[in-house]
Design a protein around this motif. Structure first.
Motif, mmCIF file in Angstrom:
data_model
loop_
_atom_site.group_PDB
_atom_site.id
_atom_site.type_symbol
_atom_site.label_atom_id
_atom_site.label_comp_id
_atom_site.label_asym_id
_atom_site.label_seq_id
_atom_site.Cartn_x
_atom_site.Cartn_y
_atom_site.Cartn_z
ATOM 1 N N GLN A 208 22.868 88.154 41.356
ATOM 2 C CA GLN A 208 23.787 88.417 40.386
ATOM 3 C C GLN A 208 23.414 87.260 39.092
ATOM 4 O OE1 GLN A 208 27.845 87.257 41.602
ATOM 5 N NE2 GLN A 208 28.141 86.007 40.215
ATOM 6 N N CYS A 209 22.615 86.323 39.445
ATOM 7 C CA CYS A 209 22.004 85.340 38.231
ATOM 8 C C CYS A 209 21.154 86.323 37.429
ATOM 9 C CB CYS A 209 21.274 84.262 38.757
ATOM 10 S SG CYS A 209 22.287 83.042 39.752
ATOM 11 N N ALA A 210 20.279 87.306 38.065
ATOM 12 C CA ALA A 210 19.576 88.228 37.321
ATOM 13 C C ALA A 210 20.261 88.923 36.188
ATOM 14 C CB ALA A 210 18.735 89.054 38.205
ATOM 15 N N SER A 211 21.414 89.598 36.816
ATOM 16 C CA SER A 211 22.346 90.262 35.937
ATOM 17 C C SER A 211 22.987 89.496 34.986
ATOM 18 C CB SER A 211 23.469 90.957 36.752
ATOM 19 O OG SER A 211 22.699 91.674 37.762
ATOM 20 N N THR A 212 23.425 88.463 35.375
ATOM 21 C CA THR A 212 24.178 87.652 34.147
ATOM 22 C C THR A 212 23.032 87.204 33.073
ATOM 23 O OG1 THR A 212 25.508 86.471 35.716
ATOM 24 C CG2 THR A 212 25.034 85.208 33.682
ATOM 25 N N LEU A 213 21.889 86.836 33.401
ATOM 26 C CA LEU A 213 20.706 86.412 32.489
ATOM 27 C C LEU A 213 20.436 87.645 31.595
ATOM 28 C CD1 LEU A 213 18.427 84.149 34.638
ATOM 29 C CD2 LEU A 213 19.124 83.776 32.069
ATOM 30 N N ASN A 214 20.551 88.873 32.245
ATOM 31 C CA ASN A 214 20.167 90.174 31.290
ATOM 32 C C ASN A 214 21.247 90.334 30.290
ATOM 33 O OD1 ASN A 214 18.572 92.588 31.023
ATOM 34 N ND2 ASN A 214 20.609 93.683 31.976
ATOM 35 N N LEU A 215 22.465 89.929 30.633
ATOM 36 C CA LEU A 215 23.563 90.188 29.788
ATOM 37 C C LEU A 215 23.498 89.174 28.722
ATOM 38 C CD1 LEU A 215 25.790 92.090 29.206
ATOM 39 C CD2 LEU A 215 27.345 90.549 30.548
ATOM 40 N N ILE A 216 23.268 87.922 28.996
ATOM 41 C CA ILE A 216 23.203 87.064 28.046
ATOM 42 C C ILE A 216 22.204 87.097 27.098
ATOM 43 C CG2 ILE A 216 22.667 84.452 27.849
ATOM 44 C CD1 ILE A 216 24.280 83.966 30.374
ATOM 45 N N ARG A 217 20.876 87.546 27.507
ATOM 46 C CA ARG A 217 19.799 87.894 26.621
ATOM 47 C C ARG A 217 20.214 88.892 25.602
ATOM 48 N NH1 ARG A 217 16.129 86.621 31.543
ATOM 49 N NH2 ARG A 217 15.210 84.627 30.726
ATOM 50 N N GLY A 218 20.824 90.014 26.288
ATOM 51 C CA GLY A 218 21.307 91.023 25.391
ATOM 52 C C GLY A 218 22.239 90.468 24.101
#
Length: 498
Positions: A208-218
């Protein structure tokens, strides 16, 4: 830093014998570039000798607030799995944040840290992440434009799952259950089996953290955070509120400033205008998770906790001779340490010395949580002690945890008390001639009714309308924005009088 520059600040504190010589393991590139006598580069701390520290030495110390897993074999299996997964953040990003924390320490920037009290598996969605990200963007624009100072944006996101608890059990509707300790440990359902700690939840939290960071970076680099979209960040439910209208007025002035900058030749496609930097943080509570995601940086030889850019140690786990302090003293991340009115000045100096022996101004934030009255009485003593010791820290106000109470059966906080503690924080720093470096909030971009008061006019009778938190009450978007306007006012006053 420019190639060849050494760290510009002095080292007024003596480095304990056990910490001397740690720079010997810096990679040859850094030795050649900065010289063997250099202890700290911008954003770096001395590397711990492996005989003195490694990512497992915390296991030799008492570790508080850790789950009592029923099967150690399963814990070991999950730990190995996490060790093999990619890092969530990178050492260079952590060093960049250290540079920005140093600016907050010197009063050249202001630290804005906020997000959920505790993230959950069930509330996880792109919209939830976007709304929290968006209100933090709004607050940062208010503070930057109104206060005239850069704002460092740090989310309590992508890892803020676990919560320390006062008791191992809790009574709900007359039934005693094991305490809910956050989705990364057990489930909040009123079921005995669901409350048993499950180590496999660590892996689910990682993904879940990896998905959250992916969205934040986007969001940060893909155009969503462009300054010329500042008027599009307003949340729909706030469009008719006083704070929403104030924000739109400010957005119009920002648009005028952008038009002027473009006329001067600063194009809208420049990185300053089209992207933003956003970092993530959480409390480093679960040491199995933190140590598994701690990796050695190949360019410097430093170890970094790659679960977040910044991690902090809480009031309940900051004992000098315990596991959390042992683990954190060896990682290269910028760190936070939470203190209440119980903190003794001598103890605080020892804590700072342990976590920041090289006195790097980008290493440590002291996050103060006391309540307004206690803060006015106790904070001056701590400020004077740290100043007299010559220690470099960034002082951050957490106005949430010292102001929790119960109303109509709900745990809540009054906006007026939160605002009073922020006011006291700025007043005390003004009185002592020290620097108010930042704010740390439990807040959300949603229209919740968890904290009373403020312009949103939530009262005790309406707390149950949209009380969604999994743990502690959060400021809603309107209350958060209202507080940011007040902080901008204080920042502007400080800039004008300094």
């Amino acid at each position: 830093r420019t190639r060849g520059h050494r760290h510009p600040l002095p080292l007024p504190l003596p480095v304990p014998q056990k910490h001397q010589g740690h720079g010997a393991r810096l990679r040859p590139l850094y030795v050649a570039q900065y010289g063997e006598e250099m202890d700290t580069v911008s954003g770096l701390i001395p590397v711990m000798n492996e005989k003195d520290w490694n990512r497992q030495t915390w296991r030799n110390k008492p570790a508080l607030q850790q789950p009592d897993y029923p099967c150690q074999e399963e814990v070991d299996k999950v730990h190995k799995q996490l060790c093999d997964l990619p890092p969530l953040v990178f050492a260079g990003e952590c060093r960049n944040l250290s540079d920005k924390l140093a600016k907050c320490c010197r009063g050249e920037a202001f630290w804005l840290q906020g997000g959920d009290c505790a993230e959950s598996f069930t509330e996880f969605s792109a919209n939830h992440i976007r709304d929290t990200y968006r209100i933090l963007l709004q607050m940062s624009v208010v503070m930057m434009f109104g206060g005239g100072i850069p704002v460092v944006k740090v989310g309590r996101m992508a890892g803020q799952f676990a919560k320390p608890r006062s008791e191992p059990t809790e009574v709900i509707d007359g039934v005693e259950y094991p305490s809910y300790r956050g989705d990364i440990i057990n489930d909040s359902a009123l079921d005995f089996d669901a409350r048993v700690p499950d180590p496999n939840r660590l892996v689910r939290a990682y993904h879940q953290c990896a998905s959250t960071l992916n969205l934040i970076r986007g969001f940060s680099s893909g155009g969503y955070a462009r300054l010329d979209r500042v008027d599009e960040w307003n949340l729909d439910f706030m469009s008719k509120s006083d704070e929403g209208r104030l924000y739109m007025d400010l957005a119009a002035r920002v648009d005028e400033a952008i038009t002027f900058m473009e006329a001067c030749g600063v194009g809208s496609q420049s990185s300053i205008m089209s992207t933003t930097e956003f970092y993530v943080s959480h409390e480093a509570l679960l040491l199995e998770y933190e140590s598994a995601l701690t990796r050695e940086d190949s360019t410097t030889g430093l170890w970094y906790d790659c679960s977040a850019h910044l991690v902090w140690v809480g009031e309940r786990t900051r004992q000098l001779d315990h596991a959390h302090m042992e683990f954190l003293r060896g990682v290269g991340n910028p760190l936070g340490i939470k203190i209440s009115q119980k903190a003794d000045p001598t103890e605080l100096i020892e804590l700072i010395q342990t976590l920041n022996p090289s006195n790097n101004p980008g290493r440590l934030a002291v996050i103060v949580r006391m309540g307004a009255d206690n803060l006015r009485e106790r904070l001056p003593l701590l400020l004077r002690a740290v100043r007299d010791a010559g220690q470099n820290v960034t002082w951050v106000c957490d106005p949430m945890h010292g102001n929790t109470e119960k109303l109509n059966g709900y745990k809540t906080r009054r906006y007026e008390n939160i605002r009073a503690e922020v006011e006291a924080f700025f007043d005390v720093h003004e009185q002592e001639g020290t620097i108010p470096g930042g704010i740390h909030l439990e807040m959300t971009g949603k229209d919740v009714t968890e904290c009373t008061g403020g312009g949103s006019s939530v009262d005790a009778e309406h707390l149950g309308d949209r009380y969604d938190t999994y743990c502690d009450p959060r400021l809603n978007a309107e209350q958060s924005l209202e507080l940011s306007f007040y902080i901008a006012q204080r920042l502007r006053q400080r800039r004008q009088t300094s």
